[in-house]
Design a protein around this motif. Sequence first.
Motif, PDB file in Angstrom:
ATOM      1  N   ILE A  42       0.832  -1.208   0.000  1.00  0.00           N
ATOM      2  CA  ILE A  42       0.000   0.000   0.000  1.00  0.00           C
ATOM      3  C   ILE A  42       0.867   1.259   0.000  1.00  0.00           C
ATOM      4  N   ASN A  43       1.933   1.254   0.777  1.00  0.00           N
ATOM      5  CA  ASN A  43       2.828   2.411   0.788  1.00  0.00           C
ATOM      6  C   ASN A  43       3.577   2.558  -0.538  1.00  0.00           C
ATOM      7  N   SER A  44       3.897   1.449  -1.179  1.00  0.00           N
ATOM      8  CA  SER A  44       4.522   1.526  -2.499  1.00  0.00           C
ATOM      9  C   SER A  44       3.562   2.122  -3.516  1.00  0.00           C
ATOM     10  N   ILE A  45       2.297   1.770  -3.413  1.00  0.00           N
ATOM     11  CA  ILE A  45       1.284   2.358  -4.284  1.00  0.00           C
ATOM     12  C   ILE A  45       1.203   3.861  -4.047  1.00  0.00           C
ATOM     13  N   ALA A  46       1.250   4.265  -2.795  1.00  0.00           N
ATOM     14  CA  ALA A  46       1.204   5.695  -2.476  1.00  0.00           C
ATOM     15  C   ALA A  46       2.406   6.423  -3.065  1.00  0.00           C
ATOM     16  N   LEU A  47       3.584   5.805  -3.010  1.00  0.00           N
ATOM     17  CA  LEU A  47       4.767   6.429  -3.610  1.00  0.00           C
ATOM     18  C   LEU A  47       4.635   6.543  -5.118  1.00  0.00           C
ATOM     19  N   LEU A  48       4.096   5.518  -5.759  1.00  0.00           N
ATOM     20  CA  LEU A  48       3.889   5.592  -7.204  1.00  0.00           C
ATOM     21  C   LEU A  48       2.918   6.707  -7.573  1.00  0.00           C
ATOM     22  N   ILE A  49       1.853   6.841  -6.818  1.00  0.00           N
ATOM     23  CA  ILE A  49       0.871   7.885  -7.101  1.00  0.00           C
ATOM     24  C   ILE A  49       1.489   9.268  -6.876  1.00  0.00           C
ATOM     25  N   LEU A  50       2.254   9.423  -5.806  1.00  0.00           N
ATOM     26  CA  LEU A  50       2.913  10.705  -5.573  1.00  0.00           C
ATOM     27  C   LEU A  50       3.897  11.036  -6.685  1.00  0.00           C
ATOM     28  N   TYR A  51       4.634  10.045  -7.138  1.00  0.00           N
ATOM     29  CA  TYR A  51       5.574  10.287  -8.230  1.00  0.00           C
ATOM     30  C   TYR A  51       4.828  10.624  -9.516  1.00  0.00           C
ATOM     31  N   GLY A  52       3.700   9.982  -9.739  1.00  0.00           N
ATOM     32  CA  GLY A  52       2.884  10.310 -10.900  1.00  0.00           C
ATOM     33  C   GLY A  52       2.345  11.727 -10.849  1.00  0.00           C
ATOM     34  N   ILE A  53       1.979  12.181  -9.662  1.00  0.00           N
ATOM     35  CA  ILE A  53       1.514  13.559  -9.511  1.00  0.00           C
ATOM     36  C   ILE A  53       2.660  14.535  -9.755  1.00  0.00           C
ATOM     37  N   SER A  54       3.830  14.221  -9.218  1.00  0.00           N
ATOM     38  CA  SER A  54       4.953  15.156  -9.358  1.00  0.00           C
ATOM     39  C   SER A  54       5.473  15.233 -10.792  1.00  0.00           C
TER      40      SER A  54
END
Length: 89
Positions: A42-54
Amino acid sequence: MLNAAIEIAFVLIGAALALNVYRLLVGPDTTDRILALDTLGINSIALLILYGISTASSAYFEAALLLALLGFVGTVALCKYLLRGDISE
């Protein structure tokens, strides 16, 4: 302002990942390790989403969705193996 919030979120989720790895390695029980592995996903998914936003790229959102599906199936398979000793019926 958004960039600062994203950077802070990267740091906090990175710290959560480190704590999950610690629980995964030291966990006193198998169920704690499975829960830590699921939370790690779940935290890896959150990092991917944050990187996608950035980076403003939608490819990372698709990768996060794929990782979420695989993480769910893996967690269910591990729990079923713990309960019954067999994955397929």
